[in-house]
Design an enzyme around this catalytic site. Sequence first.
Site, short mmCIF file in Angstrom:
data_model
loop_
_atom_site.label_atom_id
_atom_site.label_comp_id
_atom_site.label_asym_id
_atom_site.label_seq_id
_atom_site.Cartn_x
_atom_site.Cartn_y
_atom_site.Cartn_z
N SER A 6 5.67 1.37 -9.88
CA SER A 6 5.92 1.79 -8.49
C SER A 6 6.66 3.11 -8.49
O SER A 6 7.71 3.26 -9.12
CB SER A 6 6.76 0.74 -7.76
N HIS A 31 1.42 2.27 -8.80
CA HIS A 31 1.60 1.46 -7.60
C HIS A 31 2.24 2.33 -6.51
O HIS A 31 3.33 2.85 -6.68
CB HIS A 31 2.48 0.26 -7.94
N ASP A 33 3.62 2.58 -2.81
CA ASP A 33 4.16 1.77 -1.71
C ASP A 33 4.14 2.55 -0.40
O ASP A 33 4.91 3.49 -0.22
CB ASP A 33 5.60 1.34 -2.05
N MET A 35 4.86 2.64 3.50
CA MET A 35 5.70 1.94 4.49
C MET A 35 5.74 2.75 5.78
O MET A 35 5.87 3.98 5.75
CB MET A 35 7.12 1.81 3.94
N HIS A 64 -0.27 -0.25 -1.94
CA HIS A 64 0.33 -1.43 -1.30
C HIS A 64 0.73 -1.04 0.12
O HIS A 64 1.71 -0.33 0.32
CB HIS A 64 1.54 -1.87 -2.14
N MET A 66 2.38 -1.59 3.35
CA MET A 66 3.37 -2.34 4.14
C MET A 66 3.42 -1.69 5.50
O MET A 66 4.39 -1.01 5.87
CB MET A 66 4.73 -2.31 3.40
N MET A 135 4.91 -11.19 -3.20
CA MET A 135 6.18 -10.46 -3.09
C MET A 135 7.31 -11.35 -3.58
O MET A 135 7.53 -12.44 -3.04
CB MET A 135 6.45 -10.05 -1.64
N ASP A 169 5.44 -8.45 -7.28
CA ASP A 169 6.10 -7.19 -6.90
C ASP A 169 7.52 -7.47 -6.42
O ASP A 169 7.73 -8.17 -5.43
CB ASP A 169 5.27 -6.54 -5.76
C1 DX5 Z 1 9.11 -3.21 -2.33
C2 DX5 Z 1 7.96 -2.54 -3.05
C3 DX5 Z 1 8.04 -2.62 -4.52
C4 DX5 Z 1 9.25 -1.99 -5.14
C5 DX5 Z 1 9.45 -2.52 -6.50
O1 DX5 Z 1 8.81 -3.27 -0.98
O2 DX5 Z 1 6.75 -3.13 -2.64
O3 DX5 Z 1 6.84 -2.10 -5.10
O4 DX5 Z 1 9.16 -0.60 -5.23
O5 DX5 Z 1 10.65 -2.01 -6.99
P1 DX5 Z 1 11.53 -2.82 -8.03
O6 DX5 Z 1 10.71 -3.00 -9.27
O7 DX5 Z 1 12.71 -1.95 -8.25
O8 DX5 Z 1 11.88 -4.13 -7.38
ZN ZN Z 2 4.87 -2.64 -3.74
#
Ligand code: DX5
Ligand code: ZN
Length: 212
Positions: A6, A31, A33, A35, A64, A66, A135, A169
Amino acid sequence: MKIAVSILGANFADLGTEVRQLDRAGADWVHVDVMDGHFVPNITFGPNMVHSLRPLTEKPLDVHLMISQPQAYIPQFIQAGADVVTFHLEAEGDPAQTIQQIHAAGAKAGISVKPGTPVTALRPYLSQVDMVLIMSVEPGFGGQKFNPAMLEKVRWLKKEAPQLPVEIDGGINPDTIHAAAEAGVEIFVAGSAIVGKADYKAAVTALHRASE
Ligand code: DX5
Ligand code: ZN
């Protein structure tokens, strides 16, 4: 097993350098993320970032989402170069339609549940998706603590649909990865266990070793 690194905790002003380093360090997937400040209380980036990252690595881009309205943005993310697109069951829209939309645009489809959502709610979609993302922290931020109770969801999935790849994740590090692997996880998202460490390659290798 695959490590999906990520980039959430990376230096966004120098993301190109970070992604090239992660590629060389042996990340299997990158990965990404996404948001929207609505589905989760944090904001990252959109399709244009995926487009900019695409030429920097041949590793699959694991996007991913969100975001509250995945259907409004999925075509743009796939056009930009996403290989796998995962959306949340809790988001707006009919999940079966969202899965079809991802496939029609030429990507693999993943579906995800937040910690508070029962995994059994995924049953109708297991024959349609290419992957399930569990998650193990509340989505929104990196660096949170792994919730081992979420491994029960992985075990259920492995009984219900043994062939379907499961990704996990949140909070994956050398101390937590082994239990996740034993539960049946094949794809491990790791953010803070790699990004920000002095040696990315050593961090990726440590996760591979600890998973065995
Ligand atoms: C959280 C993300 C994850 C996050 C993981 O909402 O979806 O992908 O970045 O980070 P770590 O490995 O630090 O928990
Ligand atoms: Zn993620």
